[in-house]
Design a protein around this motif. Structure first.
Motif, PDB file in Angstrom:
ATOM      1  N   CYS A   1      -8.718   0.248 -13.073  1.00 25.64           N
ATOM      2  CA  CYS A   1      -7.637   0.104 -14.057  1.00 25.64           C
ATOM      3  C   CYS A   1      -6.902   1.428 -14.222  1.00 25.64           C
ATOM      4  O   CYS A   1      -7.127   2.170 -15.195  1.00 25.64           O
ATOM      5  CB  CYS A   1      -8.203  -0.375 -15.390  1.00 25.64           C
TER       6      CYS A   1
ATOM      7  N   LYS B   1       8.371   4.455 -13.260  1.00 20.53           N
ATOM      8  CA  LYS B   1       7.753   3.192 -12.859  1.00 20.53           C
ATOM      9  C   LYS B   1       8.460   2.570 -11.666  1.00 20.53           C
ATOM     10  O   LYS B   1       7.837   1.933 -10.812  1.00 20.53           O
ATOM     11  CB  LYS B   1       7.772   2.232 -14.049  1.00 20.53           C
TER      12      LYS B   1
ATOM     13  N   TYR C   1       7.047   3.304  -8.109  1.00 19.36           N
ATOM     14  CA  TYR C   1       5.664   2.985  -7.756  1.00 19.36           C
ATOM     15  C   TYR C   1       5.609   2.233  -6.429  1.00 19.36           C
ATOM     16  O   TYR C   1       6.379   1.322  -6.175  1.00 19.36           O
ATOM     17  CB  TYR C   1       5.009   2.104  -8.818  1.00 19.36           C
TER      18      TYR C   1
ATOM     19  N   ILE D   1      -4.551  -7.088 -10.923  1.00 22.71           N
ATOM     20  CA  ILE D   1      -4.240  -5.664 -10.810  1.00 22.71           C
ATOM     21  C   ILE D   1      -4.363  -5.267  -9.343  1.00 22.71           C
ATOM     22  O   ILE D   1      -5.443  -5.362  -8.762  1.00 22.71           O
ATOM     23  CB  ILE D   1      -5.198  -4.812 -11.664  1.00 22.71           C
ATOM     24  N   ASN D   2      -3.260  -4.843  -8.763  1.00 20.40           N
ATOM     25  CA  ASN D   2      -3.248  -4.491  -7.343  1.00 20.40           C
ATOM     26  C   ASN D   2      -3.819  -3.083  -7.156  1.00 20.40           C
ATOM     27  O   ASN D   2      -3.116  -2.131  -6.783  1.00 20.40           O
ATOM     28  CB  ASN D   2      -1.824  -4.571  -6.794  1.00 20.40           C
ATOM     29  N   HIS D   3      -5.111  -2.969  -7.437  1.00 21.31           N
ATOM     30  CA  HIS D   3      -5.782  -1.671  -7.362  1.00 21.31           C
ATOM     31  C   HIS D   3      -7.275  -1.922  -7.376  1.00 21.31           C
ATOM     32  O   HIS D   3      -7.719  -3.060  -7.541  1.00 21.31           O
ATOM     33  CB  HIS D   3      -5.374  -0.798  -8.548  1.00 21.31           C
TER      34      HIS D   3
ATOM     35  N   PRO E   1      -0.626   0.564 -11.961  1.00 20.44           N
ATOM     36  CA  PRO E   1      -0.736  -0.879 -11.719  1.00 20.44           C
ATOM     37  C   PRO E   1      -0.874  -1.708 -12.989  1.00 20.44           C
ATOM     38  O   PRO E   1      -0.420  -2.849 -13.029  1.00 20.44           O
ATOM     39  CB  PRO E   1      -1.991  -1.004 -10.841  1.00 20.44           C
TER      40      PRO E   1
ATOM     41  N   TYR F   1       2.551  -1.846 -14.591  1.00 19.46           N
ATOM     42  CA  TYR F   1       3.407  -2.710 -13.782  1.00 19.46           C
ATOM     43  C   TYR F   1       3.334  -4.172 -14.240  1.00 19.46           C
ATOM     44  O   TYR F   1       4.295  -4.938 -14.074  1.00 19.46           O
ATOM     45  CB  TYR F   1       2.991  -2.600 -12.313  1.00 19.46           C
TER      46      TYR F   1
ATOM     47  N   LEU G   1       2.444   0.500  -4.951  1.00 18.61           N
ATOM     48  CA  LEU G   1       1.047   0.299  -5.289  1.00 18.61           C
ATOM     49  C   LEU G   1       0.125   0.384  -4.079  1.00 18.61           C
ATOM     50  O   LEU G   1      -1.030   0.803  -4.201  1.00 18.61           O
ATOM     51  CB  LEU G   1       0.877  -1.037  -6.008  1.00 18.61           C
ATOM     52  N   GLU G   2       0.604  -0.024  -2.901  1.00 15.58           N
ATOM     53  CA  GLU G   2      -0.247   0.046  -1.711  1.00 15.58           C
ATOM     54  C   GLU G   2      -0.518   1.497  -1.322  1.00 15.58           C
ATOM     55  O   GLU G   2      -1.652   1.872  -1.028  1.00 15.58           O
ATOM     56  CB  GLU G   2       0.412  -0.713  -0.551  1.00 15.58           C
TER      57      GLU G   2
ATOM     58  N   ASP H   1      -0.163   4.053  -3.335  1.00 16.43           N
ATOM     59  CA  ASP H   1      -0.862   4.684  -4.452  1.00 16.43           C
ATOM     60  C   ASP H   1      -2.369   4.441  -4.384  1.00 16.43           C
ATOM     61  O   ASP H   1      -3.166   5.297  -4.761  1.00 16.43           O
ATOM     62  CB  ASP H   1      -0.327   4.149  -5.780  1.00 16.43           C
ATOM     63  N   LYS H   2      -2.768   3.265  -3.901  1.00 13.70           N
ATOM     64  CA  LYS H   2      -4.199   2.975  -3.778  1.00 13.70           C
ATOM     65  C   LYS H   2      -4.872   3.943  -2.815  1.00 13.70           C
ATOM     66  O   LYS H   2      -5.996   4.397  -3.058  1.00 13.70           O
ATOM     67  CB  LYS H   2      -4.411   1.535  -3.302  1.00 13.70           C
TER      68      LYS H   2
END
Length: 329
Positions: A194, A278, A281, A189-191, A198, A201, A283-284, A286-287
């Protein structure tokens, strides 16, 4: 379609799709050479922020319980908002801090689902409670003569119960919807927790129906309360502008300013993350946004409420004096 399975992670056989028992939270330090130093720095920084957050919200809970002058609906809701914030950060931050120093960043499927459920539940309850607080301010400013009659204690308890029940009920359906999906792209999970995007994804089945459901639930949790807040403040602004005295306008606005700032911070970050498809997204990025609304904004809320509120500052001063006096006696 033939019965022969295709190669590749997206076409694994059904038994393998559902055999996931744990995920790996990648967090922020993916580069092995930088990981030890960054991990220690991040741990120290976010531990300090976490302690400040807990101290600030605990202070609000204690002072609103201890001071009779703050026994009003506004501070009743503020105390419960701080209680939700304490639980909200405890769901995310301790695991994040442990992962900074842990060799293994495994999180079991059950633990991941539980973390997502309580995170969405408490975040949803906070969204609805912020809407309730805007209604409280609307009654106080637009209908002051009937304020104590309308915002009585039983009605306040009913509003609080409705806010919490709505958040927990919607979260249960959304979490169950996401964790019934098969996961086969990766177990990473790239986060740092949970979160919905992610985890979604990683699903290897067609998630279009699930995305629509997630959008509808997030709209119910985020946009509906936010629109109610905007409507309340439109009516409040109209009432404030009709007040002839400049001092009266400032006093009326000061009772709403802190709540409005908190609402904008909370909803701004959450809407950016969850009210989109989706395919969009990142993810980078979003983190980073998630880091703000799970660590930074909860730390700022007590400062916003206390620094702009003379009643809270006065109550804190009186509590400090009583504490020092009892210590000397």
């Amino acid at each position: 379609m033939t019965d022969t399975p295709k190669s590749g992670p997206d076409s694994m056989e059904a038994p393998n799709r559902t055999a996931v028992t744990a995920f790996v939270l990648l967090g922020f330090t993916e580069h092995p050479k930088l990981r030890p130093l960054l991990a220690i720095l991040f741990f120290a920084l976010f531990l300090l922020m976490h302690l400040v957050t807990l101290s600030g919200h605990l202070a609000i809970v204690v002072v609103t319980l201890a001071d009779p002058a703050l026994d009003t609906p506004m501070y009743f809701f503020l105390r419960n908002l701080s209680s939700i914030e304490i639980c909200y950060t405890l769901v995310i931050v301790p695991k994040m801090l442990a992962n900074f120093l842990a060799m293994s960043r495994l999180i079991s499927l059950t633990e991941c689902a539980a973390q997502m459920y309580f995170f969405i539940s408490l975040g949803g309850a906070e969204c609805f409670l912020l809407a309730v607080m805007s209604y409280d301010r609307y009654v106080a400013i637009c209908n002051p003569l009937r304020y104590t009659l309308i915002m009585n204690r039983p009605f306040c308890l009913q509003l609080l119960a409705a806010a919490c029940a709505s958040g927990f009920a919607l979260s249960l359906g959304l979490t169950a919807l996401i964790f019934r999906l098969p996961f086969c792209r990766s177990h990473e999970i790239n986060h740092f927790f949970c979160d919905i995007p992610p985890v979604l994804y990683l699903a290897c089945s067609d998630t279009r129906t699930d995305e629509v459901a997630v959008f509808l639930v997030c709209t119910s949790i985020l946009l509906v309360p936010f629109l109610l807040i905007l409507a309340s403040y439109a009516l409040i602004t109209n009432t404030i502008l009709r007040i002839r005295s400049a001092q009266g306008r400032r006093k009326a606005f000061s009772t709403c300013a802190a709540h409005l700032v908190v609402a904008v911070l909370h909803y701004g970050c959450a809407i950016f993350i969850y009210i989109r498809p989706k395919a969009s997204y990142d993810l980078e990025k979003d983190k980073v946004v998630s880091l703000i609304y799970t660590n930074v904004t909860p730390m700022l809320y007590p400062m916003i409420y206390s620094l702009r509120n003379k009643e809270v500052k006065g109550a804190l001063g009186r509590l400090w004096v009583r504490t020092v006096a009892s210590g000397r006696s």
